[in-house]
Design a protein around this motif. Structure first.
Motif, short mmCIF file in Angstrom:
data_model
loop_
_atom_site.label_atom_id
_atom_site.label_comp_id
_atom_site.label_asym_id
_atom_site.label_seq_id
_atom_site.Cartn_x
_atom_site.Cartn_y
_atom_site.Cartn_z
N ASN A 146 42.12 29.68 45.02
CA ASN A 146 41.62 31.05 44.79
C ASN A 146 41.43 31.80 46.10
O ASN A 146 40.75 32.83 46.13
CB ASN A 146 40.29 31.02 44.03
CG ASN A 146 40.42 30.48 42.63
OD1 ASN A 146 41.48 30.59 42.01
ND2 ASN A 146 39.36 29.88 42.12
N ARG A 149 37.83 32.77 47.38
CA ARG A 149 37.06 33.89 46.86
C ARG A 149 36.16 33.41 45.73
O ARG A 149 36.48 32.44 45.04
CB ARG A 149 37.99 34.99 46.34
CG ARG A 149 38.96 35.51 47.39
CD ARG A 149 39.84 36.61 46.85
NE ARG A 149 40.91 36.95 47.79
CZ ARG A 149 41.57 38.09 47.81
NH1 ARG A 149 41.27 39.03 46.92
NH2 ARG A 149 42.52 38.31 48.70
N THR A 151 34.92 33.77 42.09
CA THR A 151 35.36 34.40 40.84
C THR A 151 34.17 34.63 39.92
O THR A 151 33.14 33.95 40.01
CB THR A 151 36.40 33.52 40.12
OG1 THR A 151 35.75 32.33 39.64
CG2 THR A 151 37.54 33.14 41.05
N MET A 179 36.71 39.40 50.01
CA MET A 179 36.64 39.83 48.61
C MET A 179 37.13 41.28 48.54
O MET A 179 36.57 42.17 49.19
CB MET A 179 35.22 39.74 48.08
CG MET A 179 34.65 38.34 48.00
SD MET A 179 35.21 37.40 46.57
CE MET A 179 34.21 38.12 45.26
N GLU A 180 38.16 41.52 47.75
CA GLU A 180 38.65 42.87 47.56
C GLU A 180 37.82 43.58 46.48
O GLU A 180 37.02 42.95 45.78
CB GLU A 180 40.13 42.85 47.18
CG GLU A 180 41.01 42.27 48.30
CD GLU A 180 42.48 42.31 47.95
OE1 GLU A 180 43.00 43.43 47.72
OE2 GLU A 180 43.11 41.23 47.90
N LYS A 182 38.40 44.76 43.54
CA LYS A 182 38.50 44.26 42.15
C LYS A 182 37.73 42.96 41.98
O LYS A 182 37.15 42.70 40.91
CB LYS A 182 39.96 44.07 41.76
CG LYS A 182 40.72 43.02 42.55
CD LYS A 182 42.17 42.92 42.08
CE LYS A 182 42.93 41.79 42.75
NZ LYS A 182 43.03 41.95 44.21
N ASP A 183 37.72 42.13 43.02
CA ASP A 183 36.94 40.88 42.97
C ASP A 183 35.44 41.19 42.88
O ASP A 183 34.71 40.56 42.11
CB ASP A 183 37.20 40.03 44.21
CG ASP A 183 38.67 39.73 44.43
OD1 ASP A 183 39.35 39.37 43.46
OD2 ASP A 183 39.13 39.87 45.58
N ALA A 186 34.26 42.50 39.46
CA ALA A 186 34.10 41.45 38.44
C ALA A 186 32.80 40.68 38.66
O ALA A 186 32.07 40.38 37.70
CB ALA A 186 35.30 40.51 38.48
N VAL A 187 32.49 40.35 39.91
CA VAL A 187 31.25 39.66 40.23
C VAL A 187 30.05 40.54 39.90
O VAL A 187 29.04 40.07 39.35
CB VAL A 187 31.23 39.25 41.72
CG1 VAL A 187 29.83 38.82 42.15
CG2 VAL A 187 32.23 38.12 41.96
#
Length: 390
Positions: A146, A149, A151, A179-180, A182-183, A186-187
């Motif tokens: 991953n 990163r 998730t 971490m971008e 979008k990451d 989500a978090v």
């Protein structure tokens, strides 16, 4: 005689990073790739401002929370670079490095048995600071597949009714993971769902090699539940000046200030004046150093490829995290024998959590000449190990 020591402190192991640094400092002709410290001198105009502050007799305490001029500049900097807006008078605290900010944030926020989720591999101070604040550290193992990163699924699986705080150590030391947006989004959804708080360590925010760094505090609904930690050590090559800062909700900063007030009083006055200059006129310095690190990053990755060592591409900080699992040695064995036989110091991945086994942290905050010599020796060592295995 009664035991003079706290039971808590005696359970904490010394830093795995310093162990190898201390050995190499006593060894002739040794090269260290182990310390996470810029090899650049603090830019002259920043040093000059520190010297000038001394010449002007600015040697007194500042306010506990920090020099007003500096807090204003930090506020402007965070807004223009990362889109973060903070009231410098109520939502900001200048600290003795980012490390103090991590420590007092946890002490201000944790009650006994509160669980703190700590993605690992990560910086060595998070777990000890959590323990010293009477919290319970709960590691989350980040995976190479991953790109190290965090998730949303990994986070969700680690949460219990006792979970209170999530550490977000990105850009990451030791892996270089980022971490971008979008990451982070989500978090953030998981964090809000479970009413958690976040300690976001963004000390490497200026050292990213994709687009600009994104702070989780900029995600909608996250500012009010996030403490952002940053500082000048990595971005402006100011490690010895010991200057960092924390920004976040007033209710948390107010209690952090109370601890800082009694334990520290204020950050070094000379360093604060120098940091004002760094923020006002230091963007070109940061860009220059970032570009130099990027060149070294590409060089180091190419050398590991030549050695046949897998290493995911790090897009932040100034570390690579190569895998040595196919060599039949533990991380500690590899690092120890490399130092003994080739006089090159690296840090075993286990210094950053048990899940770092089978990896090494290599810092490329060193000149290309030093990197060439050191990696030539590493290549020799890897070749010798493979010959013995075969």
């Amino acid at each position: 005689m009664r035991n003079p020591l706290s039971k808590t402190i005696t359970t904490i192991e010394p830093s795995g990073i310093r162990k190898f640094f201390d050995i190499v400092s006593e060894m002739d002709d040794a090269i260290s790739l182990g310390v996470g410290e810029p090899d650049f001198d603090t830019p002259w105009h920043i040093r000059d401002e520190g010297i000038y502050s001394l010449e002007k007799g600015r040697t007194f305490y500042t306010s506990n929370a920090g020099l007003k001029e500096l807090k204003i500049e930090i506020s402007r900097y965070l807004d223009r670079r990362f889109g973060l807006s903070y009231d410098y008078n109520k939502e900001m605290l200048v600290t003795v490095g980012g490390s103090e900010a991590i420590d007092i944030a946890m002490r201000a926020m944790l009650d006994p048995q509160d669980e703190v989720l700590i993605p690992q591999p990560s910086y060595v101070s998070y777990v000890p600071c959590c323990v010293l604040a009477n919290g319970t550290p709960v590691p989350i193992e980040l995976k190479a597949e991953n790109e190290f990163r965090l998730t949303a699924e990994e986070l969700e699986a680690a949460i219990t009714p006792k979970t209170k705080l999530l550490v977000m150590p990105f850009p990451n030391n030791p892996t270089g993971a980022v971490m971008e947006k979008k990451d982070l989004e989500a978090v953030a959804e998981v964090v809000k769902k479970h009413d958690l708080f976040v300690l976001s360590d963004e000390i490497y925010a200026e050292l990213t090699y994709l687009d600009n760094h994104v702070s989780i505090a900029s995600i909608p609904g996250m500012r009010e539940r996030t403490i952002v930690i940053n500082g000048f050590s990595k971005s402006h090559a100011m490690t010895g000046w010991r200057l960092g800062y924390a920004c976040g909700p007033e209710v948390i900063i107010k209690q952090m200030l109370k601890i800082h007030q009694f334990a520290i009083m204020c950050a070094p006055t000379t360093s604060q004046y120098a940091a004002v200059e760094a923020l006002r006129n230091g963007d070109e310095d940061v860009a220059m150093m970032r570009e130099e690190y990027n060149g070294r990053r590409r060089y180091v990755l190419e050398r590991f490829k030549e050695m046949g060592l897998s290493c995911f591409e790090p897009f932040g900080a100034f570390y690579a995290f190569p895998c040595i699992k196919d060599l039949g040695m533990t991380s500690d064995e590899f690092a120890t024998k490399l130092l003994q036989t080739k006089k090159v110091a690296v840090v075993p991945g286990t210094a950053f959590g048990a899940c770092g086994e089978g990896f090494l942290r290599i810092s490329y905050a060193y000149s290309l000449d030093d990197l060439r010599i050191a990696l030539d020796r590493v290549a020799e060592f890897v070749t010798e190990i493979r010959e013995i295995k075969n």
